[in-house]
Design an enzyme around this catalytic site. Structure first.
Site, PDB file in Angstrom:
ATOM      1  N   ASN A 253     -10.491  -2.688   1.892  1.00 29.10           N
ATOM      2  CA  ASN A 253     -10.046  -2.703   0.496  1.00 29.10           C
ATOM      3  C   ASN A 253     -11.254  -2.445  -0.406  1.00 29.10           C
ATOM      4  O   ASN A 253     -12.377  -2.325   0.086  1.00 29.10           O
ATOM      5  CB  ASN A 253      -9.457  -4.071   0.151  1.00 29.10           C
ATOM      6  CG  ASN A 253      -8.033  -4.233   0.636  1.00 29.10           C
ATOM      7  OD1 ASN A 253      -7.251  -3.289   0.641  1.00 29.10           O
ATOM      8  ND2 ASN A 253      -7.690  -5.428   1.049  1.00 29.10           N
TER       9      ASN A 253
ATOM     10  N   HIS B 272       0.838  -1.219   0.000  1.00 34.26           N
ATOM     11  CA  HIS B 272       0.000   0.000   0.000  1.00 34.26           C
ATOM     12  C   HIS B 272       0.864   1.257   0.000  1.00 34.26           C
ATOM     13  O   HIS B 272       0.509   2.260   0.629  1.00 34.26           O
ATOM     14  CB  HIS B 272      -0.952   0.016   1.197  1.00 34.26           C
ATOM     15  CG  HIS B 272      -1.949  -1.103   1.189  1.00 34.26           C
ATOM     16  ND1 HIS B 272      -3.165  -1.018   0.548  1.00 34.26           N
ATOM     17  CD2 HIS B 272      -1.907  -2.349   1.719  1.00 34.26           C
ATOM     18  CE1 HIS B 272      -3.824  -2.156   0.689  1.00 34.26           C
ATOM     19  NE2 HIS B 272      -3.083  -2.985   1.390  1.00 34.26           N
TER      20      HIS B 272
END
Ligand code: NDP
Length: 516
Positions: free
Chosen positions: A155, A82
């Site tokens: 997510n 990420h």
């Protein structure tokens, strides 16, 4: 002669391009003199202090030294996963009180607003990756509640690639660059995935139309894991969190995404920034409607599959979505590094009324996230303004790197005789009820737990025939880059989802003149 001002290639100035002009307009009467970090007026900003006109720089040019030292330290380690992300701020509004399910103040009454921070991200790419690559997107929300920070670290998909956290570093290694070539390696990518069939559901989502969302605003978000709601008297209800875009789903086709990756690798970041700045003029900000799915313990025990398996969804027909809120993003960061690069989420941040579940991957993430922040940002990362709860922290932790707040002389040990902070006597009423565990400690491999039935439903019932063909083409275009035995194994894995998918994939690879 063509009027070049009408050409589509002309550069359009947007709100992001106007940022400095807007600042200048607002601040023109306020700009003072430039000073050092100690707020001492600087003598010269353009020239170093030298011995003679053409002579060497002298060590006592401490402004130069300080400027170079600060510059050398501008970067901190990027997140291992990420890494590339963007974010914004806003509020969550409760539209259905959930006092029967949770003691959380976030859901205590209709109209209750809680400030939030949101970070969107790509998963596998490094800090400079393009925003339009095929990759799941992180979609994490920090709720700054009056009871502390609740972090929902989700997510843009309701499922994930593995059940067991011990596989996470392996999976991520296979999706990142080869350590020798430092290039994306399609042998690694498909080798891992074709050997780990529990990933197949998520792989189908990834290679479907929603694998490349058009920016961050046109995608749904999911807490993904199963969590606990804790109500009065420690009543437990299992819960999933789902946030659906109010802007509508929009995706990029692979060709367009590739072109944008070259022209504007920060496409999604720019889109989010501009949408919020536009919202200031129109009042229409990016927003999402917030839903929950709930399951009682009794239902969980009777379910035919493991409700704590993150490779599976809870079917909507059995566990309907209940609309309980919405959130709005209406403020861009005032400094990207301070507020987004340093924004840190921990799935272990459960405020009263929320808790974990036996989901193995969640159990691993409860440890991994705070541990990563300790490495990346230091011991006191939770004291940074963007991570600091609105409620004053009172505990027994002190000192360490970059401490900002040392609790004003309160005792740093417990118990004590000086009126230091004590445990809230009713806090025990907010935690998960006792769990009965009567089991042998052992290595239980869940890798072969039904990996194919939900992907089969996805293939057969959710995708229409055009979407199926696009998915087959996208898969074939990627699988063709792997070695022959890995290609073969990948096709066989997809044949387990549905023979039609396997056959079509083999045919598409044949048309690309790739032999199995
Ligand atoms: P439904 O038949 O009620 O709905 C299908 C779901 O699939 C919708 O949520 C839809 O999103 C979503 N969807 C449509 N296209 C895609 C895509 N390309 N990639 C990812 N999601 C997509 O679902 P069921 O609950 O009966 O489950 C059937 C199958 O649908 C599951 O096996 C799973 O594969 C998939 N799915 C289920 C979800 C769930 O939480 N139950 C969530 C997402 C997918 P939208 O809301 O925008 O219509």
């Amino acid at each position: 002669m063509a009027d070049s001002s009408k050409s589509k290639e002309n550069y359009q100035r947007d709100e992001a391009a106007e940022q400095l002009s807007n600042w200048s307009e607002k601040n023109k009467s306020k700009i003072g003199f430039s000073d050092s970090a100690a707020a001492i007026d600087l003598i010269n900003k353009d020239v170093s202090l030298t011995a003679g006109r053409y002579g060497p720089i002298v060590l006592r040019d401490y402004d130069l030294l300080q400027q170079l030292q600060s510059f050398h330290r501008e970067r901190i380690p990027e997140r291992v996963v990420h890494a590339k992300g963007s974010g914004a701020f806003g509020y969550f509004e409760c539209t259905k009180a959930l006092t029967d399910l949770t003691v959380s103040k976030v859901f205590e009454c209709v109209g209750k607003k809680t400030p939030i921070a949101v970070r969107f991200s790509q998963v596998a790419g490094n800090l400079g990756t393009a925003d339009t690559v095929r990759d799941p997107r992180g979609f994490a929300i920090k709720f700054y509640t009056e009871e502390g920070n609740w972090d929902l670290v989700g997510n843009n998909t309701p499922i994930f690639f593995m059940r067991d956290p011990i596989l996470f570093p392996m999976f991520i290694h296979s999706q990142k660059n080869n350590p020798v070539t430092n290039l994306r390696d399609w042998d690694m990518f498909w080798d891992y995935l074709s050997l780990n069939h529990e990933s197949v559901h998520q792989v189908l989502f990834l290679f479907g139309d929603r694998g490349i969302p058009d920016g961050y605003r046109h995608q749904h978000g999911f807490g993904s894991h199963t969590f606990s709601f804790i109500g009065e008297k420690r009543k437990l209800t299992w819960v999933k969190f789902i946030y659906k875009t109010d802007q509508g789903i929009k995706n990029l086709d692979p060709k367009t995404a590739e072109i944008i990756a070259g022209k504007d690798p920060n496409y999604a970041r720019r889109d989010l920034y501009n949408a919020i700045e536009e919202g200031k003029k129109t009042g229409k900000y990016p927003s999402w409607t917030f839903y929950i799915q709930t399951m009682t313990q009794d239902q969980a025990e009777k379910l035919k599959f493991n409700p704590f398996d993150i490779t599976k969804v809870w079917p909507h027909g059995d566990f309907p979505l209940q609309k309980v809120g919405r959130f709005v993003l209406n403020r861009n960061p005032s400094n990207f590094f301070a507020e987004i690069e340093q924004l840190s989420f921990s799935p272990s941040n459960f405020t009263p009324g929320f808790g974990p579940s036996p989901d193995r991957l969640l159990q691993g993430r409860l440890f991994s996230y705070p541990d990563s922040h300790l490495y990346r940002l230091g011991t006191n990362y939770q004291q940074l303004p963007v991570n600091r709860p609105i409620k004053k922290v009172q505990n027994f932790e002190r000192d360490g790197e970059s401490v900002l707040y040392n609790q004003n002389g309160a005792p740093n040990y417990h118990p004590n005789s000086f009126g230091g902070p004590n445990v809230n006597p009713i806090a025990e009423e907010w935690v998960n009820p006792p769990e009965a565990v009567n089991a042998n400690v052992d290595y239980y491999n869940l890798g072969k737990d039904d990996n194919f039935s939900q992907p089969r439903v996805f293939w057969n019932k959710v995708l229409d025939s055009a979407a199926k063909q696009r998915m087959v083409d996208t898969l074939a275009n990627s699988i063709q880059k792997a070695r022959a035995d890995i290609r073969n194994r990948s096709v066989e894995m997809f044949r387990n989802v549905d023979s039609d998918l396997g056959d079509r994939l083999a045919k598409a690879l044949g048309q690309l003149q790739v032999h199995l």
